[in-house]
Design a protein around this motif. Structure first.
Motif, PDB file in Angstrom:
ATOM      1  N   GLY A 151      32.788  19.640  -4.885  1.00 54.29           N
ATOM      2  CA  GLY A 151      32.430  19.300  -6.046  1.00 54.29           C
ATOM      3  C   GLY A 151      32.768  18.301  -6.305  1.00 54.29           C
ATOM      4  N   ARG A 152      32.186  17.379  -5.341  1.00 51.74           N
ATOM      5  CA  ARG A 152      32.378  16.147  -5.447  1.00 51.74           C
ATOM      6  C   ARG A 152      30.530  15.554  -5.414  1.00 51.74           C
ATOM      7  N   TRP A 153      30.201  14.184  -5.836  1.00 52.30           N
ATOM      8  CA  TRP A 153      28.688  13.903  -5.873  1.00 52.30           C
ATOM      9  C   TRP A 153      28.375  13.107  -4.919  1.00 52.30           C
ATOM     10  N   ASN A 154      27.003  13.930  -3.773  1.00 53.29           N
ATOM     11  CA  ASN A 154      26.794  13.618  -2.805  1.00 53.29           C
ATOM     12  C   ASN A 154      25.154  12.579  -3.016  1.00 53.29           C
ATOM     13  N   LYS A 155      25.450  11.581  -3.577  1.00 49.87           N
ATOM     14  CA  LYS A 155      24.695  10.679  -3.423  1.00 49.87           C
ATOM     15  C   LYS A 155      23.912  10.448  -2.311  1.00 49.87           C
ATOM     16  N   ASP A 156      24.514   9.676  -1.866  1.00 47.86           N
ATOM     17  CA  ASP A 156      24.148   9.482  -0.613  1.00 47.86           C
ATOM     18  C   ASP A 156      24.683   9.604   0.656  1.00 47.86           C
ATOM     19  N   ASN A 209      32.121  17.646   0.440  1.00 49.62           N
ATOM     20  CA  ASN A 209      31.961  16.803  -0.841  1.00 49.62           C
ATOM     21  C   ASN A 209      31.234  18.082  -1.551  1.00 49.62           C
ATOM     22  N   GLU A 210      30.965  19.342  -0.998  1.00 49.95           N
ATOM     23  CA  GLU A 210      29.788  20.356  -2.199  1.00 49.95           C
ATOM     24  C   GLU A 210      30.731  21.224  -2.696  1.00 49.95           C
ATOM     25  N   GLU A 232      23.037  15.922   3.888  1.00 53.72           N
ATOM     26  CA  GLU A 232      23.057  16.867   3.981  1.00 53.72           C
ATOM     27  C   GLU A 232      23.117  17.220   5.473  1.00 53.72           C
ATOM     28  N   TRP A 274      29.547  16.393   3.817  1.00 58.91           N
ATOM     29  CA  TRP A 274      28.452  16.576   2.246  1.00 58.91           C
ATOM     30  C   TRP A 274      29.195  17.735   2.670  1.00 58.91           C
TER      31      TRP A 274
END
Length: 83
Positions: A32-37, A28-29, A40, A25
């Motif tokens: 700048g990637r999306w953390n959908k599933d 990704n943060e 955290e 997580w």
């Protein structure tokens, strides 16, 4: 490893100690990637409907030391199978 009849104070400490930031997580943060599933936090503390607390078996040494420091009586039951 499972615990029964755990005092609330010890349960709160275990809940806090068994929660870790998820490196995936964070990566990704940072990128700048999306953390959908992607969660955290990773939690290695689980409480069952019957009130038992499940923890990783490798945590037993730290748990024993914590119980000794807090003057909590404990009993260990080793259910491992010998092969």
């Amino acid at each position: 490893m499972s615990l029964e009849n755990t005092p609330a104070e010890l349960e709160a400490i275990l809940r806090k100690q068994m929660r870790f930031a998820n490196p995936k997580w964070q990566e990704n943060e940072r990128l700048g990637r999306w953390n959908k599933d992607t969660p955290e936090y990773l939690s290695f503390f689980e409480k069952t409907r019957t009130g038992r607390i499940l923890l990783p078996r490798g945590y037993v040494r730290q748990l024993i030391l914590m119980c000794r420091r807090m003057n909590i009586a404990y009993a260990l039951e080793d259910r491992r199978r010998t092969l």
